[in-house]
Motif scaffolding. Sequence first.
Motif, PDB file in Angstrom:
ATOM      1  N   GLN A   2     -19.381  -2.133  -8.057  1.00 48.30           N
ATOM      2  CA  GLN A   2     -19.604  -0.847  -7.403  1.00 48.30           C
ATOM      3  C   GLN A   2     -19.688  -1.026  -5.893  1.00 48.30           C
ATOM      4  O   GLN A   2     -20.485  -0.382  -5.214  1.00 48.30           O
ATOM      5  CB  GLN A   2     -20.882  -0.193  -7.942  1.00 48.30           C
ATOM      6  N   LEU A   3     -18.853  -1.905  -5.388  1.00 44.10           N
ATOM      7  CA  LEU A   3     -18.840  -2.178  -3.960  1.00 44.10           C
ATOM      8  C   LEU A   3     -18.213  -1.017  -3.195  1.00 44.10           C
ATOM      9  O   LEU A   3     -17.284  -0.366  -3.678  1.00 44.10           O
ATOM     10  CB  LEU A   3     -18.046  -3.459  -3.690  1.00 44.10           C
ATOM     11  N   THR A   4     -18.724  -0.776  -2.016  1.00 41.82           N
ATOM     12  CA  THR A   4     -18.244   0.320  -1.173  1.00 41.82           C
ATOM     13  C   THR A   4     -17.851  -0.246   0.195  1.00 41.82           C
ATOM     14  O   THR A   4     -17.755  -1.451   0.387  1.00 41.82           O
ATOM     15  CB  THR A   4     -19.340   1.389  -1.035  1.00 41.82           C
ATOM     16  N   ILE A  37     -10.095  -7.211  -5.483  1.00 38.00           N
ATOM     17  CA  ILE A  37     -11.155  -6.247  -5.156  1.00 38.00           C
ATOM     18  C   ILE A  37     -10.999  -4.971  -5.990  1.00 38.00           C
ATOM     19  O   ILE A  37     -11.609  -3.944  -5.692  1.00 38.00           O
ATOM     20  CB  ILE A  37     -11.117  -5.880  -3.662  1.00 38.00           C
ATOM     21  N   SER A  38     -10.189  -5.015  -7.038  1.00 35.96           N
ATOM     22  CA  SER A  38      -9.900  -3.816  -7.839  1.00 35.96           C
ATOM     23  C   SER A  38     -11.135  -3.347  -8.602  1.00 35.96           C
ATOM     24  O   SER A  38     -12.075  -4.111  -8.860  1.00 35.96           O
ATOM     25  CB  SER A  38      -8.770  -4.123  -8.833  1.00 35.96           C
ATOM     26  N   GLY A  39     -11.096  -2.070  -8.955  1.00 30.97           N
ATOM     27  CA  GLY A  39     -12.178  -1.513  -9.770  1.00 30.97           C
ATOM     28  C   GLY A  39     -13.459  -1.273  -9.010  1.00 30.97           C
ATOM     29  O   GLY A  39     -14.533  -1.209  -9.611  1.00 30.97           O
ATOM     30  N   ASN A  40     -13.378  -1.145  -7.683  1.00 30.95           N
ATOM     31  CA  ASN A  40     -14.556  -0.846  -6.872  1.00 30.95           C
ATOM     32  C   ASN A  40     -14.382   0.517  -6.191  1.00 30.95           C
ATOM     33  O   ASN A  40     -13.500   1.309  -6.572  1.00 30.95           O
ATOM     34  CB  ASN A  40     -14.776  -1.949  -5.832  1.00 30.95           C
ATOM     35  N   LYS A  41     -15.201   0.776  -5.196  1.00 31.31           N
ATOM     36  CA  LYS A  41     -15.116   2.028  -4.446  1.00 31.31           C
ATOM     37  C   LYS A  41     -14.852   1.754  -2.976  1.00 31.31           C
ATOM     38  O   LYS A  41     -15.344   2.462  -2.092  1.00 31.31           O
ATOM     39  CB  LYS A  41     -16.416   2.818  -4.615  1.00 31.31           C
ATOM     40  N   ILE A  42     -14.070   0.721  -2.730  1.00 30.69           N
ATOM     41  CA  ILE A  42     -13.718   0.339  -1.363  1.00 30.69           C
ATOM     42  C   ILE A  42     -12.642   1.295  -0.844  1.00 30.69           C
ATOM     43  O   ILE A  42     -11.664   1.583  -1.537  1.00 30.69           O
ATOM     44  CB  ILE A  42     -13.228  -1.113  -1.326  1.00 30.69           C
ATOM     45  N   ARG A  43     -12.822   1.770   0.389  1.00 23.99           N
ATOM     46  CA  ARG A  43     -11.929   2.784   0.935  1.00 23.99           C
ATOM     47  C   ARG A  43     -11.224   2.259   2.188  1.00 23.99           C
ATOM     48  O   ARG A  43     -11.415   1.118   2.603  1.00 23.99           O
ATOM     49  CB  ARG A  43     -12.722   4.057   1.236  1.00 23.99           C
ATOM     50  N   GLY A  44     -10.416   3.144   2.752  1.00 30.00           N
ATOM     51  CA  GLY A  44      -9.720   2.777   3.990  1.00 30.00           C
ATOM     52  C   GLY A  44      -8.345   2.195   3.721  1.00 30.00           C
ATOM     53  O   GLY A  44      -7.667   2.551   2.760  1.00 30.00           O
ATOM     54  N   ILE A  45      -7.945   1.254   4.577  1.00 33.81           N
ATOM     55  CA  ILE A  45      -6.636   0.607   4.459  1.00 33.81           C
ATOM     56  C   ILE A  45      -6.815  -0.904   4.404  1.00 33.81           C
ATOM     57  O   ILE A  45      -7.890  -1.429   4.725  1.00 33.81           O
ATOM     58  CB  ILE A  45      -5.714   0.980   5.642  1.00 33.81           C
TER      59      ILE A  45
END
Length: 268
Positions: free
Chosen positions: A62-64, A81-89
């Motif tokens: 649940q990484l952001t 890093i799949s399956g997380n909540k990391i945003r951006g580019i």
Amino acid sequence: KWDGQNNWGDDEVFLCDLSGVTCDSNFYVTEINLSNRGLKGTIPGELGFLQYLEKIDVSDNQLTGFLPSDLQWAPIQNLDISGNKIRGIIPPKLCLTGINGNGYNGDYNCGHIACPEGTYSPSGRKDLKQKHDCLPCPHNNPEVLGYKACRELGVASGVFGAIVAIVTLSVAITGFVVIRMKRKKNYFKHVHVANELEMQTPINRENWPQEGEIKPSAGAIQEFHSPARQSMRNNPHLYSSTDRYQPIARSEKNENNRSSLAHLKGES
């Protein structure tokens, strides 16, 4: 924050003995595997300064936050890093590295690091070996990196709407039945009260006809006391038996009255 057992909070544990950490023979960290550990927080950019780090797997947590660009300094070969909540580019310089086979046959693509926002693949990135490509998601627009599944929100919404409709209908039917039962109960209550009052109210039977007696109507009483009928009773020899028991119309009554008066005058 973690799910499951770990020893990262124990200062006496040696670095290479930490949960999910692998070191080489010289005690340099080469791998960090913390997949599906319930991790929350962000990926620290300091990992880019581990000069022997070749693999990072922090998938399905649940990484952001954002993917740090300092990871470009480490010799990372595999990054998940799949399956997380990391945003951006994906940082552009990170896309020029050989992570996850990036640059194979001259194809440098950020999708090899992670699928960009709005796209997905089963592995969360473009994978040449498994023939996974980052595809647009027609059902929703995932605003995270490394999205793995394109959930059909229309179906979920339809199922949810059907559940809501069924629950609403059930509540409405239950309310209707309760109201009807309450009204029916009140109706029988009023009928019972009315019957009780009727049984308690005395009944005046003075003007009721006796058993076997037919009570004459007001019109019959008035006709009985009329002059024509009195003349019939006083002079029965002038009338036939049939006439005495027949109803007399108003014109006949007047004619009989005149005939009776004339007959009485003649006798006198």
